[in-house]
Enzyme design. Structure first.
Site, short mmCIF file in Angstrom:
data_model
loop_
_atom_site.label_atom_id
_atom_site.label_comp_id
_atom_site.label_asym_id
_atom_site.label_seq_id
_atom_site.Cartn_x
_atom_site.Cartn_y
_atom_site.Cartn_z
CE1 TYR A 98 -3.01 -3.04 0.39
CE2 TYR A 98 -3.51 -2.35 2.63
CZ TYR A 98 -3.70 -3.22 1.57
OH TYR A 98 -4.60 -4.27 1.71
CG HIS A 150 -0.92 -8.40 0.48
ND1 HIS A 150 -0.55 -7.08 0.47
CD2 HIS A 150 -2.24 -8.40 0.20
CE1 HIS A 150 -1.60 -6.33 0.20
NE2 HIS A 150 -2.64 -7.11 0.03
#
Length: 275
Positions: free
Chosen positions: A47, A105
């Site tokens: 991110y 992730h």
């Protein structure tokens, strides 16, 4: 805030997601969320906002033991040495001495799952993360992680919203006592414009988006991490905690299509793989 206790940690059921809030822009948004009462913050190396999240935490003056902070390692860093380097970089950017949950992730097709999970477990054993988890694993992958490797998975993060069923996964996770965390709970904004959810919202005096969140929170063992940049939207998501669904609501949402998956990167696993 209601929590789900798993592997010795208590996860607040409604968290705050920070996907697509890159760089310094995330800091005031996370500061606002913390001021409103969010205590579960979800970020990731990918991110590119861990430093901003850390700055917001530092500026908030919220006690560290009141926060639940999740971050994640990207799928190209799953070798044990690379994973440890990635974790150290994330911790440094966050400005913390530990995180509460560290997650894979996305799985990688060529990862050595046992070695990767062993690296995660070593971080847990050293107290650098309170718990470990995985995101975007399909059911065969998760069975291997839990049953063959014996990893103490504390949460599984998956796309989950009123238009996508996760029934087989939820059945398995509940049998294992593992909570599921729903990301993209508003189906990337589509829930806000759904006529069925809007009609139910009129009944409850709330928005369609709030109904989507309330539907997820109505399910045992499910945590939710919607993102919202504006304080009024952050507050509206928190207000969904007070909505109580009845059987009529559940039946109406159950009748919506449940095969709409919107997060489909080219490196995703085979979602239809037999368990």
């Amino acid at each position: 805030m209601e929590t789900i206790t798993t592997r010795g940690v208590a996860i607040p059921r409604l968290g705050f997601g920070t996907f697509r809030m890159p760089g310094a822009d995330a800091q005031p948004v996370v500061e606002s969320a913390l001021a409103l009462g969010y205590r579960h913050i979800d970020t990731a190396a990918m991110y590119e906002n861990e430093a901003a999240v850390g700055a917001a935490i530092a500026a908030s003056c919220v006690a560290r033991d009141e926060l639940f902070v999740t971050t994640k390692v990207w799928h190209d860093q799953l070798g044990p040495e690379a994973l440890h380097r990635a974790f150290d970089a994330s911790l440094r950017k966050l400005g913390l001495d530990h995180v509460d949950l560290y997650m894979i992730h996305w799985p990688s097709r060529d990862m050595d799952m046992a070695a990767t999970l062993d690296a995660l477990m070593s971080l847990r054993e050293r107290g650098l993360t309170q718990a470990i988890g995985v995101c975007n694993f399909n059911l065969p992958m998760l069975r291997r992680a839990v049953e063959e490797i014996g990893a103490p998975i504390a949460s599984v993060q998956l796309e989950y919203h009123p238009f996508l069923s996760q029934a087989p996964m939820l059945t398995y996770l509940r049998g294992q006592g593992i909570p599921q965390t729903a990301y993209a709970p508003l189906a990337q904004g589509r829930a806000a414009n759904d006529p069925t959810l809007a009609a139910l919202g009129l009944k409850h005096g709330c928005s369609a988006a709030q109904m989507a969140i309330a539907w997820l929170l109505d399910q045992p063992g499910v945590a939710v991490i919607p993102k919202a940049a504006r304080p009024e939207s952050q507050r509206a998501n928190l207000d969904a905690l007070a909505i109580r669904l009845d059987d009529e609501d559940r039946a109406a949402i159950a009748a919506l299509p449940k095969d709409q998956r919107f997060v489909r990167p080219p490196f995703a696993p085979d979602w239809d793989a037999a368990a």
